[in-house]
Every structure is written in C-alpha cells, then in structure tokens.
Design an enzyme around this catalytic site. Structure first.
Site, PDB file in Angstrom:
ATOM      1  N   CYS A   2       0.873  -1.175   0.000  1.00  0.00           N
ATOM      2  CA  CYS A   2       0.000   0.000   0.000  1.00  0.00           C
ATOM      3  C   CYS A   2       0.909   1.224   0.000  1.00  0.00           C
ATOM      4  O   CYS A   2       2.102   1.114   0.238  1.00  0.00           O
ATOM      5  CB  CYS A   2      -0.859   0.058   1.259  1.00  0.00           C
ATOM      6  N   ARG A  27       1.675   1.579  -5.915  1.00  0.00           N
ATOM      7  CA  ARG A  27       1.805   0.613  -4.816  1.00  0.00           C
ATOM      8  C   ARG A  27       0.473  -0.054  -4.463  1.00  0.00           C
ATOM      9  O   ARG A  27       0.426  -0.981  -3.655  1.00  0.00           O
ATOM     10  CB  ARG A  27       2.333   1.311  -3.562  1.00  0.00           C
ATOM     11  N   TRP A  75      -3.850  -1.595  -1.208  1.00  0.00           N
ATOM     12  CA  TRP A  75      -3.805  -2.827  -1.996  1.00  0.00           C
ATOM     13  C   TRP A  75      -4.221  -3.908  -1.006  1.00  0.00           C
ATOM     14  O   TRP A  75      -3.448  -4.315  -0.148  1.00  0.00           O
ATOM     15  CB  TRP A  75      -2.387  -3.065  -2.522  1.00  0.00           C
ATOM     16  N   ASN A 101       0.681  -0.206   6.083  1.00  0.00           N
ATOM     17  CA  ASN A 101       1.051  -0.977   4.893  1.00  0.00           C
ATOM     18  C   ASN A 101       1.679  -2.264   5.411  1.00  0.00           C
ATOM     19  O   ASN A 101       2.654  -2.200   6.158  1.00  0.00           O
ATOM     20  CB  ASN A 101       2.057  -0.152   4.070  1.00  0.00           C
ATOM     21  N   GLY A 102       1.114  -3.417   5.061  1.00  0.00           N
ATOM     22  CA  GLY A 102       1.698  -4.674   5.533  1.00  0.00           C
ATOM     23  C   GLY A 102       0.621  -5.642   5.989  1.00  0.00           C
ATOM     24  O   GLY A 102      -0.559  -5.448   5.717  1.00  0.00           O
ATOM     25  N   GLU A 488       7.517 -20.272 -20.438  1.00  0.00           N
ATOM     26  CA  GLU A 488       7.415 -18.936 -19.853  1.00  0.00           C
ATOM     27  C   GLU A 488       8.570 -18.039 -20.339  1.00  0.00           C
ATOM     28  O   GLU A 488       8.368 -16.861 -20.642  1.00  0.00           O
ATOM     29  CB  GLU A 488       7.391 -19.050 -18.318  1.00  0.00           C
ATOM     30  N   LYS A 492       8.095 -14.539 -22.380  1.00  0.00           N
ATOM     31  CA  LYS A 492       8.669 -13.267 -21.920  1.00  0.00           C
ATOM     32  C   LYS A 492       9.426 -12.591 -23.066  1.00  0.00           C
ATOM     33  O   LYS A 492       9.308 -11.392 -23.270  1.00  0.00           O
ATOM     34  CB  LYS A 492       9.645 -13.464 -20.744  1.00  0.00           C
ATOM     35  N   GLU A 495       6.929 -11.303 -25.897  1.00  0.00           N
ATOM     36  CA  GLU A 495       6.006 -10.196 -25.628  1.00  0.00           C
ATOM     37  C   GLU A 495       6.701  -8.860 -25.433  1.00  0.00           C
ATOM     38  O   GLU A 495       6.113  -7.834 -25.712  1.00  0.00           O
ATOM     39  CB  GLU A 495       5.052 -10.510 -24.474  1.00  0.00           C
ATOM     40  N   HIS A 511      11.788 -34.219 -32.593  1.00  0.00           N
ATOM     41  CA  HIS A 511      10.600 -34.533 -33.388  1.00  0.00           C
ATOM     42  C   HIS A 511      10.202 -33.372 -34.297  1.00  0.00           C
ATOM     43  O   HIS A 511       9.070 -33.313 -34.768  1.00  0.00           O
ATOM     44  CB  HIS A 511       9.435 -34.916 -32.467  1.00  0.00           C
ATOM     45  N   LYS A 610      -2.536  -5.085 -19.633  1.00  0.00           N
ATOM     46  CA  LYS A 610      -2.203  -5.795 -18.397  1.00  0.00           C
ATOM     47  C   LYS A 610      -3.288  -6.792 -18.043  1.00  0.00           C
ATOM     48  O   LYS A 610      -3.008  -7.892 -17.571  1.00  0.00           O
ATOM     49  CB  LYS A 610      -1.993  -4.790 -17.258  1.00  0.00           C
TER      50      LYS A 610
HETATM   51  O1  M6R Z   1      -4.248 -11.543 -14.992  1.00  0.00           O
HETATM   52  P1  M6R Z   1      -4.050 -12.934 -15.515  1.00  0.00           P
HETATM   53  O2  M6R Z   1      -3.020 -13.682 -14.778  1.00  0.00           O
HETATM   54  O3  M6R Z   1      -5.332 -13.696 -15.640  1.00  0.00           O
HETATM   55  O4  M6R Z   1      -3.504 -12.702 -16.994  1.00  0.00           O
HETATM   56  C1  M6R Z   1      -3.283 -13.771 -17.859  1.00  0.00           C
HETATM   57  C2  M6R Z   1      -2.460 -13.345 -19.035  1.00  0.00           C
HETATM   58  O5  M6R Z   1      -3.123 -12.349 -19.771  1.00  0.00           O
HETATM   59  C3  M6R Z   1      -1.075 -12.827 -18.621  1.00  0.00           C
HETATM   60  O6  M6R Z   1      -0.390 -13.773 -17.872  1.00  0.00           O
HETATM   61  C4  M6R Z   1      -0.241 -12.468 -19.866  1.00  0.00           C
HETATM   62  O7  M6R Z   1       0.065 -13.626 -20.574  1.00  0.00           O
HETATM   63  C5  M6R Z   1       1.016 -11.717 -19.454  1.00  0.00           C
HETATM   64  N1  M6R Z   1       1.212 -10.595 -20.314  1.00  0.00           N
HETATM   65  C6  M6R Z   1       2.234 -12.537 -19.532  1.00  0.00           C
HETATM   66  O8  M6R Z   1       3.387 -11.850 -19.193  1.00  0.00           O
END
Ligand code: M6R
Length: 615
Positions: A2, A27, A75, A101-102, A488, A492, A495, A511, A610
């Site tokens: 927070c 935050r 938060w 905060n905590g 993953e 990363k 994207e 394969h 996001k």
């Molecule tokens: O908020 P969520 O975890 O449900 O989001 C899922 C995906 O949209 C999210 O993980 C997306 O793939 C990210 N940009 C990955 O870095």
C-alpha cells in the site's frame, strides 16, 4: 503493498497528502482514504476506488486548515476493497488514527483478545485490530502514544509500516517500520512521511529512511527521534540528500517497473508464504484449503484453468500436484475450456489462476465449471477482483501490484501458493513422508534468499543479452518441472522484444524443432542438476553437433554443461519441485535486457494490455 503519506507542519496538509497519494498509486489502488486534524475537528474520508475518487468525494467536505494529516492508497490483503476496509482506521475511543502498509499475521488472536476486553470492530482489517491494541496498551499501561505503539508492536507478528496520531496530541506523529518501506522528509519545522520519497521531493531533498524494527516519534519544534522497537535503544539520525527525480523514485530507482518487479521477487515470495508456512511447527496454514479439505481429498481430479503466464504456473502445478500429492491434474487454457463442452462434474476441483482476477476467459471458465457443479478455487493477486469473488474459495498470492505488462513476480508467487497447496494435500493424504515434507518446507523458506542470489547474475546476463539481441528466433528447452519454465521464458522474450521464440520439452526437439537449429539459433536450455540432468545433457549435445548456440541455465558449480555450452548462467541448488522458482529468474532478466537493448517499450509492449477483459 500500500502507499502511505503523512504531513505535520505549517502548510495545509490536504494538497500534500492527496498529490502524494497519486504518486504512490503504483503501490496499490483499490481504495484510498485520508484523515485531517485541525486541532478541533477530525475529518476522515475513505472510499473504494482510486485516489481520484477520493479527491472527488472529499474535496467539498475537507477542512483546509488542517496542518496534520495522514493518507493511504490501499492494496487489499485483509478484507475486500470497500469504503469500510479502506484506511485510515481509528480506535474505539475515536482518538487514535492509523494508516498501515503490511500484514499483521496474528491479527486473529489479537482481535479475539480485544473483543473479550469489550472492543468492537467495524472493518475486516488487521489494521483496525492494531490501532485498538495500541489504544488498549495506552489505557492499560497509562503511557504516551509512542510507548503504546512500541509495546503493541512487540506483540505483533508480521510486516508493517505505520503512521499513527492522537487527537489529543496534534503536534505529534508516531511511525514504525518492519518489512515495508518508510521515509521521512525533513523540512523547516515540517515533516513528510511516505512509503517512498516521491510525495515530498519538491518540498525537501533531506530524507531519513527508517530501517526494519525502528520507530520514530516526530514532533513539531522538537524534531524526530528514532528508536529500536525491541529494546528502545536510541538510533543516530542519518539524513540523506536525495539525488533521484520523481519517476526514478516511483520505480524504486529501477529503469522500468518490470525490472523493479523482477527484483521484488525475494520479498514477494516471502510475503506469499508469510503466516502460512510455519516451518518449525511443520504446518501450512491456508484457510481456503483447510475449510475445504474434504473437497480436495475426495476430488477425482483437479482441473486448472488460466491464460498466459498464469497457465504456465498451472503447468508447474500439474507436475507438483501429481508428483507430491498424487492427484491427477489437467491444465486447460481457459479460452479453450469454456467453448469445448468439457466433461466437468461435482467430483472435480477446478483451480483458476489469475494475477489480475479479471481475465474474461478465466472468469467464463469458472462460471462454466460452477454451473456443472465443480468446486472452484481461485489463486489471484488482486484482492476483491471478479475472479476472487466468483470462486468458492481461494488463496491470494500477496505479490503486491504488478504494473509491468509482462508478468514476473505474479508467476513465482502463483507457483509458491500452488506449492503450498500441493504440500498441504500431500501431507493430508500421506503421499509424502514426514521427513520429505519437512525438507520441502525448509527449502521453500530458503527460496527468497536463493532468488536474491540468482538475481546477482544480472550483469552477466546483460552480457549474454548483448550477444543475442539481434537474433530473429530463439528456442527454449526444459524437461519436467522446467518445461513450463521454457514456455514462460519464450513468452517473456516474445512479448517484450518481439523476437520469435518457442518453448519445447527438450526431448521433443528431435521430433521437429531440431530442423531449425543452425549457427544462427540461440537455444536456451534449463539443465539443472536434479531434473533429468543426463537426458538434458544429451539434448545439449544434439544441439551442439548442429552448431546451435547454447545458453545453459545450470545449478551452481556445474562443470558438465559448461564444457558444451557457449554460455552458462548459474542458479542455486534446490529441490526439483522448487527449481522453477529459481530457473525462471535468468530468463526474465535475459528477455528484459534484450528488449531494453532493442529500444522496446518494456512496461507497455505493443498490442498488449495488463488485464485482458475481452474475449
Ligand atoms: O491476470 P491474468 O493472470 O489472468 O492474466 C493472464 C495473461 O493475460 C497474462 O499472464 C499475460 O500472458 C502476461 N502478459 C504474460 O506476461
């Protein structure tokens, strides 16, 4: 996480606090509140929503004469985001006011004791318990506010940064810190209190940062006195001159939120297991699982639904649930699951994983699963989010706000929660020996410091990034627990740098993808000691004989892969089920540095959002 702001001095407190809260919204931003005291009237305004909502709500009703005030942007951790749970909170007498905060881990037992002593509570927060505890101590022991705060904090288990004032003492604010940051800006007969220096940077460049387990009594005309909370020792005042600008402060001195969030992982993981992982007692405490243990134990299978990075965390969970708890698991893309008429019954437990708690496909998958009678458990970061509310029970990850679009700390904290659940179920089912169970708990507790160690390879990873930043394609390979890590790592890179990347189980390479390998192709291979090591080494040999460039993610001290690979990046040794928490760190840093070197917008990559609230 927070944001907290406070002011005491000769200026009007309201504009300083409201502007400060806006700067601290990174935050947390699910609710906000402010308390202002002009020596006669105490005004407290709180609302669900952003600081702007608070501003709109209170602008007309706020006293502009107040020279003392505290504000908070929340938060949520205890209690959903709403007006009542928003801070500030005050004590039963109405005299003491707090922002916090905590997390107070033992709030439940403290609350019970206070209720027995006649205290009443309006909110579901741990913070309201703390302020009443302080009041109780103050009255019982007949001590001043500072002493009462100190005695109360010595009874508290958890993490906090707090600011408290007493209506009867309008020239004083008491603050304290354990585990959450707190800075004091020192002006001419005025003091600014904040989670970081951004709210006061234009007023003063002189700041004092409280260390953990320190508290301070701030008094107009008398200055600031810092003491150790435990033993009351006086601490020398160290005033720093701030060199950073506003943007640098908000990002904690990091160039991007993504980098800040990568580096926050040791603390984020600690926050995830705080109060849940009791190593000495050999207990994992998770109310959402404890209350529904029968459902988990009697389930025919667990079905995990999620998207993107959260789906990758689900894949790691599949390995750990099957391996340790011997429960069959299926992992589904929420977007496929919701439309493919899946066979779901009341004998299934569905786990939905989502950082934001708002992903439309995951939400739809949950509704479908519930309609078919399944028990649905949520693993979310955002408290009070749609998914958290729609599921039958759940566990929050407590990672704090993730601002960078690319998920980093969300991934590792999701794995931490899922690991805790798997271990808990394994213990309940007896599918893990007592000694193995204890060993896993001990190792999990060590993960934050091992993540911190893995982060120390940052400079070396930057050098590797520089060599491969112009690659057109990249291949990521891993086996077992580290196959999802390969996926993953590839996501990363894609994207944020827009380089095409594929993640594959290492053995699947032969394969098909092996045809892609030539001297232009960087292949990132996760080859830790415990996970099918010899097999992965054979895969590395296959790449080498086709002249691929090999970047090995290896266990500290590895010599074998070093002989074959073009570069190695070491991570500390741990148990295999916990290894994704470490091996994912260099992959996050590698993609981050490549994207920065290519001049990409790391925190807001093109075409992405996001939280994906549309289909
Ligand atoms: O908020 P969520 O975890 O449900 O989001 C899922 C995906 O949209 C999210 O993980 C997306 O793939 C990210 N940009 C990955 O870095």
């Amino acid at each position: 996480m927070c944001g907290i702001v406070g002011y005491i001095g000769h200026r009007e407190a309201y504009p300083i606090i409201i502007e400060g809260l806006k700067r601290l919204e990174y935050r947390g931003y699910d609710s906000a509140g402010i308390a202002l005291f002009d020596g006669t009237d105490l005004k407290v305004s709180k609302t669900k929503g952003k600081v702007l909502d608070l501003e709109n709500r209170v602008a007309s009703e706020i006293s502009t004469n107040a020279k003392l005030g505290i504000g908070h942007t929340r938060w949520a951790t205890h209690g959903v985001p709403n007006d009542i749970n928003a801070h500030p909170h005050y004590s039963n007498s109405g005299n003491l006011v707090i922002i916090h905060n905590g997390i107070i881990e033992n709030y439940d037992s403290l609350k019970k004791e206070l209720i027995a002593r006649g205290y009443t509570f309006k909110s579901d927060t741990d913070t309201e318990v703390l302020i009443n505890l302080i009041e109780d101590v103050k009255l019982k022991e007949n001590v001043k506010l500072g002493k009462a705060v100190q005695i109360a904090l010595n009874q508290v288990i958890g993490a906090y940064s707090i600011a408290v004032f007493d209506k009867n003492k309008p020239d004083e604010i008491v603050i304290a810190r354990l585990g959450s940051p707190l800075a004091v800006g020192i002006g001419e007969d005025e003091f600014f209190i904040a989670s970081d220096a951004s709210p006061f940077i234009e007023y003063t460049k002189n700041a004092v940062y409280l260390e953990d387990e320190e508290m301070a009594i701030i008094r107009i005309n008398k200055g600031i006195k810092i003491r150790k909370i435990k033993d009351d020792t006086l601490v020398d005042l160290y005033v720093q001159e701030l060199q950073m600008n506003l943007e640098q402060i908000e990002k904690g001195g990091y160039e991007h939120f993504m980098l800040k969030e990568i580096h926050e992982q040791p603390n984020a993981i600690r926050d995830t297991y705080r109060g849940r992982l009791l190593v000495k007692e050999g207990i994992i405490r998770m109310a959402g699982v404890d209350d529904n243990m029968e459902k988990f134990l009697n389930a025919n299978r667990i079905v995990i639904v999620a998207c993107g990075t959260s789906w990758h965390a689900g894949l790691v969970a599949e390995y750990i649930f099957e391996d340790l708890a011997r429960i069959p698991v299926e992992v589904e893309y929420a977007s496929e699951f919701r439309y493919r008429n899946p066979v779901i019954t009341s004998n299934d437990v569905v786990i939905a994983i989502s950082q934001s708690g708002e992903t439309a496909d995951t939400l739809a998958a949950i509704k479908l699963a519930k309609a078919n009678g399944a028990f649905v458990f949520g693993v979310c970061n955002v408290v009070g989010s749609s998914i958290a509310r729609e599921t039958n029970a759940g566990a929050y990850t407590h990672a704090g706000p993730e601002i960078g679009v690319a998920s980093t700390k969300a991934f590792t904290t999701q794995i931490t929660v899922l690991t805790l659940i798997a271990l808990k179920l394994a213990k309940a089912k007896g599918s893990i020996s007592n000694s193995d169970y204890r060993y896993h708990l001990q190792e999990l507790e060590l993960i934050p410091e091992k993540v911190a160690k893995a982060l120390q390879s940052d400079e070396h990873i930057k050098e590797v990034a520089d060599i491969y930043k112009d690659a057109r394609n990249c291949l990521y390979l891993g086996r077992g627990y580290n196959f999802p890590v390969a996926l993953e790592g590839a996501l990363k890179l894609k994207e944020i740098s827009y380089i095409h990347a594929e993640g594959y189980p290492a053995a699947e390479m032969k394969h098909g993808p092996i045809a892609l390998i030539d001297e232009q192709m960087p292949v990132i291979v996760v080859a830790t000691k415990k996970g099918h090591y010899e097999k992965v080494v054979s895969n590395i040999q296959e790449i080498k004989s086709r002249k691929g460039k090999i970047i090995g993610i290896v266990t500290e001290g590895d010599v074998h892969v070093q002989e074959l690979a073009d570069h190695i990046i070491e991570v500390p040794e741990t148990l295999e089920p916990l290894s994704p928490l470490l091996t994912t760190i260099p992959l996050q840093l590698l993609s981050y540095h490549i994207a920065v070197m290519l001049g990409k917008n790391v925190d807001q990559p093109r075409n992405l959002a996001k939280s994906v609230t549309v289909e």
